[in-house]
Design a protein around this motif. Structure first.
Motif, PDB file in Angstrom:
ATOM      1  N   HIS A  78      41.201  -0.019   0.088  1.00  0.00           N
ATOM      2  CA  HIS A  78      40.044   0.179   0.966  1.00  0.00           C
ATOM      3  C   HIS A  78      40.257   1.375   1.882  1.00  0.00           C
ATOM      4  O   HIS A  78      39.375   2.229   2.050  1.00  0.00           O
ATOM      5  CB  HIS A  78      39.849  -1.088   1.791  1.00  0.00           C
ATOM      6  CG  HIS A  78      38.672  -1.075   2.705  1.00  0.00           C
ATOM      7  ND1 HIS A  78      37.380  -1.111   2.240  1.00  0.00           N
ATOM      8  CD2 HIS A  78      38.595  -1.008   4.040  1.00  0.00           C
ATOM      9  CE1 HIS A  78      36.555  -1.083   3.270  1.00  0.00           C
ATOM     10  NE2 HIS A  78      37.266  -1.010   4.374  1.00  0.00           N
ATOM     11  N   ALA A  79      41.464   1.479   2.444  1.00  0.00           N
ATOM     12  CA  ALA A  79      41.751   2.580   3.373  1.00  0.00           C
ATOM     13  C   ALA A  79      41.667   3.922   2.660  1.00  0.00           C
ATOM     14  O   ALA A  79      41.084   4.881   3.176  1.00  0.00           O
ATOM     15  CB  ALA A  79      43.133   2.368   3.981  1.00  0.00           C
ATOM     16  N   VAL A  80      42.189   3.978   1.439  1.00  0.00           N
ATOM     17  CA  VAL A  80      42.140   5.246   0.677  1.00  0.00           C
ATOM     18  C   VAL A  80      40.690   5.640   0.439  1.00  0.00           C
ATOM     19  O   VAL A  80      40.296   6.798   0.605  1.00  0.00           O
ATOM     20  CB  VAL A  80      42.906   5.084  -0.653  1.00  0.00           C
ATOM     21  CG1 VAL A  80      42.627   6.264  -1.579  1.00  0.00           C
ATOM     22  CG2 VAL A  80      44.393   4.935  -0.385  1.00  0.00           C
ATOM     23  N   LEU A  81      39.865   4.651   0.127  1.00  0.00           N
ATOM     24  CA  LEU A  81      38.448   4.935  -0.176  1.00  0.00           C
ATOM     25  C   LEU A  81      37.672   5.307   1.079  1.00  0.00           C
ATOM     26  O   LEU A  81      36.818   6.185   1.074  1.00  0.00           O
ATOM     27  CB  LEU A  81      37.809   3.684  -0.803  1.00  0.00           C
ATOM     28  CG  LEU A  81      38.084   3.412  -2.276  1.00  0.00           C
ATOM     29  CD1 LEU A  81      37.517   2.046  -2.672  1.00  0.00           C
ATOM     30  CD2 LEU A  81      37.450   4.510  -3.137  1.00  0.00           C
ATOM     31  N   LYS A  82      37.982   4.632   2.206  1.00  0.00           N
ATOM     32  CA  LYS A  82      37.100   4.722   3.367  1.00  0.00           C
ATOM     33  C   LYS A  82      37.591   5.607   4.494  1.00  0.00           C
ATOM     34  O   LYS A  82      36.797   6.039   5.322  1.00  0.00           O
ATOM     35  CB  LYS A  82      36.870   3.310   3.937  1.00  0.00           C
ATOM     36  CG  LYS A  82      36.216   2.361   2.960  1.00  0.00           C
ATOM     37  CD  LYS A  82      34.810   2.798   2.624  1.00  0.00           C
ATOM     38  CE  LYS A  82      34.187   1.888   1.581  1.00  0.00           C
ATOM     39  NZ  LYS A  82      32.893   2.412   1.118  1.00  0.00           N
ATOM     40  N   PRO A 139      39.930 -10.355  17.631  1.00  0.00           N
ATOM     41  CA  PRO A 139      38.560  -9.902  17.932  1.00  0.00           C
ATOM     42  C   PRO A 139      38.173  -8.644  17.141  1.00  0.00           C
ATOM     43  O   PRO A 139      37.031  -8.509  16.707  1.00  0.00           O
ATOM     44  CB  PRO A 139      38.619  -9.604  19.431  1.00  0.00           C
ATOM     45  CG  PRO A 139      39.752 -10.404  19.942  1.00  0.00           C
ATOM     46  CD  PRO A 139      40.758 -10.431  18.828  1.00  0.00           C
ATOM     47  N   VAL A 140      39.143  -7.751  16.916  1.00  0.00           N
ATOM     48  CA  VAL A 140      38.840  -6.516  16.182  1.00  0.00           C
ATOM     49  C   VAL A 140      38.518  -6.853  14.724  1.00  0.00           C
ATOM     50  O   VAL A 140      37.552  -6.338  14.149  1.00  0.00           O
ATOM     51  CB  VAL A 140      40.035  -5.536  16.250  1.00  0.00           C
ATOM     52  CG1 VAL A 140      39.697  -4.236  15.543  1.00  0.00           C
ATOM     53  CG2 VAL A 140      40.453  -5.283  17.685  1.00  0.00           C
ATOM     54  N   LEU A 141      39.323  -7.750  14.145  1.00  0.00           N
ATOM     55  CA  LEU A 141      39.080  -8.147  12.752  1.00  0.00           C
ATOM     56  C   LEU A 141      37.705  -8.795  12.608  1.00  0.00           C
ATOM     57  O   LEU A 141      36.927  -8.438  11.717  1.00  0.00           O
ATOM     58  CB  LEU A 141      40.166  -9.118  12.288  1.00  0.00           C
ATOM     59  CG  LEU A 141      40.031  -9.630  10.861  1.00  0.00           C
ATOM     60  CD1 LEU A 141      40.551  -8.596   9.866  1.00  0.00           C
ATOM     61  CD2 LEU A 141      40.743 -10.958  10.659  1.00  0.00           C
ATOM     62  N   LEU A 171      43.481  -0.086  10.743  1.00  0.00           N
ATOM     63  CA  LEU A 171      44.360   0.678   9.846  1.00  0.00           C
ATOM     64  C   LEU A 171      45.771   0.715  10.423  1.00  0.00           C
ATOM     65  O   LEU A 171      46.749   0.438   9.741  1.00  0.00           O
ATOM     66  CB  LEU A 171      43.820   2.095   9.668  1.00  0.00           C
ATOM     67  CG  LEU A 171      44.595   3.019   8.742  1.00  0.00           C
ATOM     68  CD1 LEU A 171      44.568   2.499   7.315  1.00  0.00           C
ATOM     69  CD2 LEU A 171      44.056   4.445   8.804  1.00  0.00           C
ATOM     70  N   VAL A 172      45.858   1.012  11.715  1.00  0.00           N
ATOM     71  CA  VAL A 172      47.176   1.074  12.370  1.00  0.00           C
ATOM     72  C   VAL A 172      47.720  -0.344  12.586  1.00  0.00           C
ATOM     73  O   VAL A 172      48.846  -0.657  12.216  1.00  0.00           O
ATOM     74  CB  VAL A 172      47.049   1.812  13.725  1.00  0.00           C
ATOM     75  CG1 VAL A 172      48.390   1.831  14.437  1.00  0.00           C
ATOM     76  CG2 VAL A 172      46.474   3.208  13.543  1.00  0.00           C
ATOM     77  N   GLY A 173      46.882  -1.232  13.128  1.00  0.00           N
ATOM     78  CA  GLY A 173      47.340  -2.579  13.486  1.00  0.00           C
ATOM     79  C   GLY A 173      47.829  -3.384  12.296  1.00  0.00           C
ATOM     80  O   GLY A 173      48.906  -3.982  12.332  1.00  0.00           O
ATOM     81  N   ILE A 174      47.076  -3.365  11.220  1.00  0.00           N
ATOM     82  CA  ILE A 174      47.457  -4.183  10.061  1.00  0.00           C
ATOM     83  C   ILE A 174      48.680  -3.616   9.358  1.00  0.00           C
ATOM     84  O   ILE A 174      49.527  -4.346   8.851  1.00  0.00           O
ATOM     85  CB  ILE A 174      46.264  -4.362   9.118  1.00  0.00           C
ATOM     86  CG1 ILE A 174      45.297  -5.353   9.773  1.00  0.00           C
ATOM     87  CG2 ILE A 174      46.684  -4.841   7.745  1.00  0.00           C
ATOM     88  CD1 ILE A 174      44.027  -5.567   9.061  1.00  0.00           C
TER      89      ILE A 174
END
Ligand code: HEM
Length: 445
Positions: A198-202, A121-123, A56-59
């Motif tokens: 996606h972020a709003v939903l999750k 790697p996180v993705l 969320l922060v990185g992207i």
């Protein structure tokens, strides 16, 4: 029927004890459509939430620094600067790129590329942690569910597309059909739009999971089989070989390794550590001109005969007419110095180099633009390349550190650094610091 086919006939109990076939078909455990196919005990809301919050922060930082990269081209100034002319409303945020601080683009693009690579790697771990969700049946339970799944496809597809095009671009073996710029730019908007949805939903659920873990202060025990609403936890997991924290440690270790072998491309002192970066490992030479080079004179098709003292003349045009200057005549004009880096769009950069030359604003004054200098179109001797011509905005021309450089670090420019003369402007992407300059046209572009 097992193994080969992916569905089994389930004999379901009917009221009154009868059994029937056909109704309630369930995928076999050998099919990815069956929850029992996914056996890793690591998957679950906690792991996915932690990875999700990091992304969320990185992207978001990647998206913002990417948009800034495009803005740094001053694409609205002239078509020669704009590789995505059909962007329409997506260019709403554009502004005149500043010249302060002089390391601005070095920072934003260094962060864009290094963070992008560090997040790989996180993705991949996040995609691995949610892959069972891509196979849940039915594909759509309702319109809202169908839209959510569509946004997931755009999210996963857009994310992979952005990372793949980005990495191929910086690794210099760009194989995608079509220009990188519009593909990566439009891909970014599609990806980020799906990402925001996606972020709003999750995010609320993700933060709840993290809060629960903090309360538990132990190995996050995912909820028991059958009760897990997200469909991420394996109903029939294999025995654990590593803990969830251990798995996160591995992902973090991978990111740290990529960071440690990429970030050095933005510093002369640490360049030797940038093992995977095309402009890493070491500088191309020693001495005053021994710092990084993007395109060599040979690659740009510059012939020594056209850069010699007798052959080369700089053509300067403006409202007051045109002048043609030899290198010797330029050296007779008032010369100034500026300590400025080269900051490439591929994310690598040099530390500040000492450039010396004629101020662009003084050249503008030579052709009738005293006072506030106008924009300028710069043309190179280069025969090919997307940026053999580039435009600079009036604020860039006016900056006293913006030079037509004739020497660097106390010595004449080498052919690969743009001899006889090159542009150097604070905070601008490397591609706008034109080498082997042939013509300057001041005025409205
Ligand atoms: C490993 C991941 C990534 C790498 C290595 C990467 C690399 C790059 C590079 C080298 C550029 C500048 C290209 C140029 O001007 O020549 C760029 C521009 C850009 N990037 Fe990325 N990128 C990555 C991921 C992303 C992601 C995830 C997003 C969006 C969320 C994004 C959005 C953008 C945007 C909007 C631009 C400006 C495009 C333009 O100038 O036309 N990038 N990226």
């Amino acid at each position: 029927m097992r193994g080969r086919q992916s569905f089994v006939m389930v004999r379901r109990p009917l009221p009154g004890g009868a059994r029937t076939y056909g109704r309630g078909m369930e995928p076999s455990r050998f099919s990815p459509f069956s929850p029992r196919f996914w056996r890793s005990p690591l998957r679950g809301p906690w792991l996915t939430s932690v990875l999700g919050v990091v992304l969320l922060v990185g992207i978001t930082v990647l998206f913002v620094t990417g948009l800034l990269s495009y803005a740094a081209y001053n694409p609205g100034l002239s078509p020669v600067n704009d590789k995505t002319p059909d962007k329409g409303v997506l260019g709403f945020y554009l502004f005149a790129w500043p010249t302060h601080p002089h390391w601005l683009y070095r920072l934003t693009q260094g962060v864009h590329v290094t963070l992008g690579i560090t997040l790989i790697p996180v993705l991949l771990a996040k995609l691995w942690s949610v892959v069972p969700r891509l196979f849940t049946l039915p594909p759509a339970r309702s319109l809202a569910h169908a839209l959510e799944r569509l946004s997931l496809l755009l999210l996963v597809g857009g994310g992979l597309f952005e990372f793949v095009t980005g990495v191929l671009n910086v690794q210099l073996d760009y194989v995608f059909p079509g220009s990188f710029y519009p593909l990566h730019f439009y891909g970014a908007w599609i990806f980020f739009a799906a990402f925001v949805a996606h972020a709003v939903l999750k995010t609320p659920a993700a933060l709840r999971n993290l809060r629960r873990m903090r309360e538990e202060r132990a190995e996050p025990a995912e909820v028991a089989e059958g009760a897990e609403p997200t469909g991420l936890t394996a109903p029939d997991p294999d025995p654990a070989t590593v803990s969830r924290r251990g798995a996160l440690g591995l992902v973090g270790g991978g990111s740290l390794l990529l960071f440690a072998t990429t970030a050095g491309q933005s510093s002369d002192a640490l360049r030797w550590t940038a093992l995977f970066a095309p402009h890493g490992r070491r500088d191309p030479g020693t001495g005053p001109g021994g710092f990084q080079i993007n395109k060599t004179a040979a690659y740009a098709g510059i012939r020594p005969a056209e850069t010699g003292e007798d052959a080369w003349r700089l053509v300067v045009r403006g409202r007051g007419g045109t002048v043609r200057l030899s290198r010797a005549e330029l050296l007779d004009l008032p010369l100034h110095s500026a300590a400025l880096p080269i900051a490439c769009v591929e994310g690598w950069s040099t530390s500040d180099q000492w450039w010396r030359g004629v101020r662009l604003r003084d050249l503008a004054a030579l052709v009738g633009h005293d006072g506030d200098p106008p924009d300028v179109l710069v043309e190179s001797l280069q025969r090919h390349g997307a940026f053999r011509r580039a435009a600079l905005r009036a604020n860039q021309v006016a900056d006293p550190r913006s030079l037509l450089a004739l020497s660097v670090n106390g010595e004449d420019l080498t052919p690969d650094h743009g001899h006889p003369a090159r542009i150097i402007v604070p905070a601008a992407p490397g591609v706008l610091n034109t080498k082997w300059v042939a013509e300057l046209t001041f005025g409205d572009l």
